[in-house]
Scaffold this active site. Structure first.
Site, PDB file in Angstrom:
ATOM      1  N   ASP A  13     -39.304  21.367 -17.134  1.00  0.00           N
ATOM      2  CA  ASP A  13     -39.710  20.082 -16.562  1.00  0.00           C
ATOM      3  C   ASP A  13     -40.412  19.221 -17.616  1.00  0.00           C
ATOM      4  OD1 ASP A  13     -40.017  18.162 -14.672  1.00  0.00           O
ATOM      5  OD2 ASP A  13     -41.743  19.077 -13.678  1.00  0.00           O
ATOM      6  N   GLY A  14     -40.341  17.917 -17.414  1.00  0.00           N
ATOM      7  CA  GLY A  14     -41.104  16.998 -18.266  1.00  0.00           C
ATOM      8  C   GLY A  14     -40.265  16.202 -19.239  1.00  0.00           C
ATOM      9  N   ASN A  15     -38.927  16.356 -19.176  1.00  0.00           N
ATOM     10  CA  ASN A  15     -38.081  15.582 -20.108  1.00  0.00           C
ATOM     11  C   ASN A  15     -38.268  14.082 -19.919  1.00  0.00           C
ATOM     12  OD1 ASN A  15     -36.978  17.991 -20.762  1.00  0.00           O
ATOM     13  ND2 ASN A  15     -34.989  17.628 -19.818  1.00  0.00           N
ATOM     14  N   GLY A  16     -38.246  13.657 -18.657  1.00  0.00           N
ATOM     15  CA  GLY A  16     -38.320  12.230 -18.350  1.00  0.00           C
ATOM     16  C   GLY A  16     -39.633  11.641 -18.824  1.00  0.00           C
ATOM     17  N   HIS A  30     -33.742  14.207 -22.126  1.00  0.00           N
ATOM     18  CA  HIS A  30     -32.842  15.325 -21.824  1.00  0.00           C
ATOM     19  C   HIS A  30     -32.168  15.820 -23.104  1.00  0.00           C
ATOM     20  CE1 HIS A  30     -33.757  14.702 -17.708  1.00  0.00           C
ATOM     21  NE2 HIS A  30     -33.052  13.593 -17.552  1.00  0.00           N
ATOM     22  N   ASP A  60     -31.028  19.187  -5.617  1.00  0.00           N
ATOM     23  CA  ASP A  60     -31.667  17.905  -5.246  1.00  0.00           C
ATOM     24  C   ASP A  60     -31.578  16.857  -6.352  1.00  0.00           C
ATOM     25  OD1 ASP A  60     -32.450  18.601  -2.683  1.00  0.00           O
ATOM     26  OD2 ASP A  60     -34.171  19.731  -3.466  1.00  0.00           O
ATOM     27  N   LEU A 124     -28.454  39.174 -25.206  1.00  0.00           N
ATOM     28  CA  LEU A 124     -29.212  38.320 -24.269  1.00  0.00           C
ATOM     29  C   LEU A 124     -28.261  37.835 -23.195  1.00  0.00           C
ATOM     30  CD1 LEU A 124     -31.725  36.538 -23.528  1.00  0.00           C
ATOM     31  CD2 LEU A 124     -30.727  34.763 -24.972  1.00  0.00           C
ATOM     32  N   LEU A 184     -42.398  25.610  -7.316  1.00  0.00           N
ATOM     33  CA  LEU A 184     -41.220  26.440  -7.602  1.00  0.00           C
ATOM     34  C   LEU A 184     -39.925  25.647  -7.475  1.00  0.00           C
ATOM     35  CD1 LEU A 184     -42.212  29.821  -5.960  1.00  0.00           C
ATOM     36  CD2 LEU A 184     -42.300  29.141  -8.349  1.00  0.00           C
TER      37      LEU A 184
HETATM   38  C1  FPP Z   1     -36.649  18.044 -15.608  1.00  0.00           C
HETATM   39  O1  FPP Z   1     -37.304  17.001 -16.265  1.00  0.00           O
HETATM   40  C2  FPP Z   1     -35.450  18.346 -16.321  1.00  0.00           C
HETATM   41  C3  FPP Z   1     -34.211  18.171 -15.810  1.00  0.00           C
HETATM   42  C4  FPP Z   1     -33.958  17.663 -14.458  1.00  0.00           C
HETATM   43  C5  FPP Z   1     -33.025  18.462 -16.630  1.00  0.00           C
HETATM   44  C6  FPP Z   1     -33.091  19.674 -17.508  1.00  0.00           C
HETATM   45  C7  FPP Z   1     -32.135  19.470 -18.558  1.00  0.00           C
HETATM   46  C8  FPP Z   1     -32.339  19.760 -19.831  1.00  0.00           C
HETATM   47  C9  FPP Z   1     -33.477  20.514 -20.348  1.00  0.00           C
HETATM   48  C10 FPP Z   1     -31.321  19.245 -20.792  1.00  0.00           C
HETATM   49  C11 FPP Z   1     -30.483  20.214 -21.480  1.00  0.00           C
HETATM   50  C12 FPP Z   1     -30.113  21.438 -20.751  1.00  0.00           C
HETATM   51  C13 FPP Z   1     -29.087  22.180 -21.174  1.00  0.00           C
HETATM   52  C14 FPP Z   1     -28.817  23.460 -20.502  1.00  0.00           C
HETATM   53  C15 FPP Z   1     -28.202  21.759 -22.269  1.00  0.00           C
HETATM   54  P1  FPP Z   1     -37.508  15.621 -15.501  1.00  0.00           P
HETATM   55  O2  FPP Z   1     -36.400  14.713 -15.875  1.00  0.00           O
HETATM   56  O3  FPP Z   1     -37.672  15.913 -14.053  1.00  0.00           O
HETATM   57  O4  FPP Z   1     -38.826  15.162 -16.154  1.00  0.00           O
HETATM   58  P2  FPP Z   1     -40.024  14.371 -15.446  1.00  0.00           P
HETATM   59  O5  FPP Z   1     -40.586  15.262 -14.403  1.00  0.00           O
HETATM   60  O6  FPP Z   1     -40.940  14.170 -16.599  1.00  0.00           O
HETATM   61  O7  FPP Z   1     -39.421  13.102 -14.932  1.00  0.00           O
END
Ligand code: FPP
Length: 629
Positions: A13-16, A30, A60, A124, A184
Site C-alpha cells: 500500500d501507499g503507491n498513490g 505504481h 474492490d 521461491l 487486512l
Molecule cells: C496500493 O496503493 C497499491 C495498489 C492498489 C497496486 C499495487 C501495485 C503495485 C505495487 C504495482 C506493481 C505490481 C506488480 C505485481 C508488478 P494505493 O494506490 O492504494 O496507494 P494509496 O493508498 O497511497 O492511494
C-alpha cells in the site's frame, strides 16, 4: 525467538500517496511499486523465504478510475512478460491468485504463459494476487462444497481451487502492510488465521531489503503460541543478526547539492545502483549558492526553464566611491536558478531512475574492504552500513569524504552570505551588480542580482577580516536609495564556504572521487561555479560507470584535477591580486583603469566570455571505448 517465516504476505500500500507527495501521477507510484516488487523478490530469495504472496489488485480496486485500472493491468502484463525468464533462471515459481474471468485476454495469456514456464521453480513460490477477494473466494469455496460434514483440510483445498492457488501452500506466517494503514482489506483471511501482523509506515515504492529484514527481525521476537503455551526458544534466523542494517550499492554519494544530485541522477539513469545521502531532510533548506547559471551551462545541459529566473544580460561594476561601469551583452548571459526546486527536481529524477535517497543521514566514516568501502551512515538512532563499490564526496568545501579517502582538501576558502528577497521593485532591466570594495568584501565582492522576480543581495570575503552579517547590512544600507526594500520579504538566508583555490589536483583514488565544492570545482574568479559543478559531475559519472561496467577501479585514475591546474592559473593570479588589494583608493583607481576601452573589453570578457570551466578531457575514456554520455 521464531525461525524465519516460511510464508510472507504483503499488502503493498501507499503507491498513490507516494506519487501524490511528489506531484506525480498515481500511475508513476505504481511503476515505482513494480520496481519495489522486483527488489522484494530478490530479497526474499536471499533471505530464504519459501513463499511470498503480494497483494497487487483487490476485487474492490475495479472501483478506481478506469485510467488507473488500465494502467495497473498493463503494468501487471508487462511485469509478467518481463519477469518470466528471470524467474525461470532463478528457480522462482511465479503464479497469480484471484479471479481470472474479469481480466483482459492479453493478461490471462501472460499469466498462463509465465505459470507454465516457471512451474518447476523450487527456490521461491512467488504469488501475485490480482482481482483477489478473500471473502469471494470463501463464498465460492462454500458453494462448491459437497453436502454434509467438511474438514478444515477439505475446505482448504476447495478454497485454493476457488482462487487458482496451490492447496499445498502453507498458511501465512507474517503479513506485512506498508503505507501506514492498519487493515487486512480482504486479503488471505482464512490463510492468515495465525499470521503475525506487521504494519509499517514506509510507502511500498520505498520498501527495501532492509525493511524486509527488519520485518523478519520483528517476527523473530514475536511469541507465536497458536493458542497453546510458550514454546522452547528456537534458533535465530542467521540472515537478520547484523547490528547494522546493511545495503549494497555500486556508488554511494555523500551530499545532495547540485553536483551530488546530478551525479546520482546520471548514474541511476545508466542503470547503476546508487545511494545518495545528506544531513538535510528538506532540500530547500541550507542552500549554499546564489544559483547563477551561465549561458554555457544553460545551452549545454537541459535545465527545466520553469526553474530558472528571467535572463540577465547586464552587469554593473560599482567602485568603492559608487562609480558605475555597465557591461551589456546581446545574449541571455545568466539566469538565477530556483535552487530548492532544482534540487527537488533532480532528486525526483534520480529516485525515478532507481536511486535510493537517505535523508537526515550523517556520514560517520568509511573503511576500505574487499571490493570497495563500507560506509557508515547514522540516521537518528539508526545505523546504516552501505557496502559500496565507489564512494563519492559531494559534501562541500570541507569534505569529510575527501579526508576519509586521503584526497586533497580545499585550503583557500572565503565566506559567502546572502539574503534572498521578493517584493523589491526592479531598477531597470535584470542586472548583476558587482561591488568592488575591500571594506565591504575583503578579497572578494559584494553582489546584487535583480532579475525582476527575486533579488539576491550577497557578500563574500576572507573569514579573518570579515563579518558577513555586518557587511550584508552595510550593503543593504548603501543601496537603499536605489532599491526600495520597504515592502520586501526576506524569503531565504544563505551562507557557506566558497573554495577559491581552483580545482584540487588529487580528486580520485581507486575507492572513489570528489565532485562539486569538495573538488574545488568553483571558478576562482567569477560567476559560473555551477557550470563546473555540473560539468565535472557528469564526467565523474561517466568515469564511475565505466569503472563499474569494466569491474576495474583503476579506471578512476582518469578522473584527475591536475589537468585543470594550468587552465586556472591566470584566474588564480587575478584572484590573488584582487585579494591583495585592501586599499579602497587603489581599488577606485583600478576601477577607473577598467573603464578605459581596452580594459573594459577585458572585463566584458571575464563576465561574458565562455570559458568559465574547461571541458573535461575525455580522451582516456575514449581509449577505453566509452562513448560520451
Ligand atoms: C496500493 O496503493 C497499491 C495498489 C492498489 C497496486 C499495487 C501495485 C503495485 C505495487 C504495482 C506493481 C505490481 C506488480 C505485481 C508488478 P494505493 O494506490 O492504494 O496507494 P494509496 O493508498 O497511497 O492511494
Amino acid at each position: 525467538m521464531n525461525r524465519a517465516p516460511e510464508h510472507v504476505a504483503i499488502i503493498m500500500d501507499g503507491n498513490g500517496r507516494w506519487a501524490e507527495a511528489r506531484g506525480l501521477a498515481r500511475s508513476r507510484g505504481h511503476e515505482q511499486g513494480a520496481a519495489a516488487v522486483r527488489r522484494a523478490v530478490e530479497a526474499a530469495v536471499r533471505l530464504e523465504i519459501r513463499t511470498l504472496t503480494l497483494y497487487a489488485f483487490s476485487a474492490d480496486n475495479w472501483r478506481r478510475p478506469e485510467a488507473e485500472v488500465n494502467a495497473l493491468l498493463e503494468l501487471f502484463r508487462s511485469f509478467l512478460e518481463a519477469e518470466g525468464e528471470r524467474c525461470l533462471a532463478e528457480g522462482i515459481r511465479l503464479s497469480v491468485i484471484g479471479r481470472r474471468d474479469r481480466l483482459p485476454d492479453g493478461l490471462i495469456r501472460a499469466i498462463e504463459h509465465v505459470e507454465s514456464e516457471t512451474a518447476g521453480g523450487r527456490r521461491l513460490d512467488l504469488r501475485i494476487a490480482v482481482d483477489y477477494s478473500a471473502r469471494d473466494a470463501i463464498v465460492r469455496a462454500a458453494a462448491a462444497a459437497p453436502a454434509g460434514e467438511l474438514s478444515r483440510e477439505e475446505f482448504r483445498e476447495l478454497l485454493a481451487r476457488a482462487h487458482h492457488a496451490d492447496p499445498a501452500t502453507p498458511d501465512v506466517d507474517l503479513l506485512i502492510r506498508t503505507g501506514s494503514e492498519q487493515r487486512l482489506s480482504d486479503f488471505l483471511l482464512w490463510e492468515s488465521a495465525y499470521a503475525e501482523l506487521l504494519f509499517v509506515d514506509v510507502p511500498w515504492p520505498d520498501f527495501e531489503e532492509a525493511d524486509l529484514r527488519r520485518a523478519l527481525e520483528a517476527f523473530g521476537t514475536r511469541d507465536r503460541r497458536f493458542g497453546a503455551i510458550p514454546t522452547a526458544p528456537a534458533e535465530q534466523h542467521p540472515a537478520v543478526s547484523d547490528a547494522f542494517t546493511r545495503i549494497e550499492a555500486d556508488v554511494t554519494i555523500i551530499g545532495a547539492g547540485l553536483a551530488g544530485l546530478d551525479c546520482a541522477r546520471a548514474l541511476a539513469e545508466r542503470g547503476l545502483s546508487v545511494v545518495i545521502a545528506d544531513r538535510k531532510r528538506d532540500l530547500k533548506q541550507g542552500v549554499h549558492t546564489t544559483g547563477i547559471f551561465v549561458r554555457r551551462t544553460i545551452e549545454d545541459f537541459s535545465l527545466p526553464p520553469s526553474l530558472l529566473g528571467p535572463p540577465v544580460r547586464r552587469v554593473v561594476l560599482e567602485s568603492p566611491a559608487g562609480a558605475q561601469q555597465v557591461l551589456e551583452s546581446p545574449h541571455d548571459e545568466f539566469r538565477v536558478g530556483r535552487m530548492g526546486a532544482i534540487y527537488e527536481d533532480l532528486l525526483q529524477r534520480a529516485i525515478l531512475a532507481g536511486a535510493r535517497w537517505v535523508s537526515g543521514a550523517t556520514f560517520s566514516g568509511a573503511r576500505a574492504c574487499e571490493r570497495g568501502s563500507l560506509v557508515k551512515l547514522e540516521i537518528g538512532s539508526e545505523r546504516l552500513l552501505v557496502h559500496t563499490r565507489f564512494l563519492v564526496g559531494a559534501d562541500g568545501a570541507r569534505s569529510r569524504v575527501a579526508a576519509e579517502l586521503g584526497l586533497d582538501t580545499n585550503r583557500e576558502t572565503i565566506v559567502g552570505a546572502e539574503e534572498v528577497f521578493t517584493g523589491v521593485p526592479s531598477q531597470g532591466p535584470p542586472s548583476l551588480h558587482c561591488f568592488l570594495d575591500p571594506r565591504l568584501a575583503p578579497g572578494y565582492i559584494g553582489w546584487i542580482v535583480d532579475d525582476g522576480r527575486e533579488l539576491h543581495l550577497g557578500v563574500g570575503g576572507y573569514a579573518d577580516s570579515f563579518n558577513p552579517a555586518a557587511a550584508l547590512s552595510e550593503l543593504r544600507t548603501r543601496v537603499a536609495p536605489r532599491f526600495d526594500f520597504s515592502r520586501a520579504e526576506l524569503v531565504e538566508k544563505r551562507g557557506g564556504l566558497i573554495p577559491v583555490g581552483g580545482i584540487l589536483p588529487r580528486i580520485s583514488t581507486p575507492r572513489g572521487l570528489l565532485i562539486g565544492d569538495a573538488a574545488g570545482a568553483v571558478s576562482p574568479l567569477t560567476a559560473g561555479g555551477l557550470d563546473g559543478a555540473i560539468r565535472l559531475s557528469r564526467y565523474a559519472a561517466e568515469v564511475l560507470a565505466a569503472a563499474v561496467e569494466r569491474d576495474d577501479p583503476s579506471v578512476l585514475a582518469l578522473y584527475s584535477g591536475a589537468e585543470y591546474q594550468a587552465r586556472f592559473l591566470s584566474r588564480r593570479w587575478m584572484r590573488r591580486a584582487i585579494s591583495a588589494v585592501r586599499s579602497p583608493l587603489l581599488v577606485e583607481a583600478g576601477c577607473a583603469v577598467l573603464r578605459t576601452p581596452l580594459l573594459s573589453r577585458l572585463a566584458w570578457h571575464v563576465f561574458f566570455g565562455r570559458g568559465s570551466f574547461p571541458e573535461p578531457d575525455r580522451s582516456g575514456l575514449a581509449r577505453l571505448g566509452v562513448a560520451e554520455g
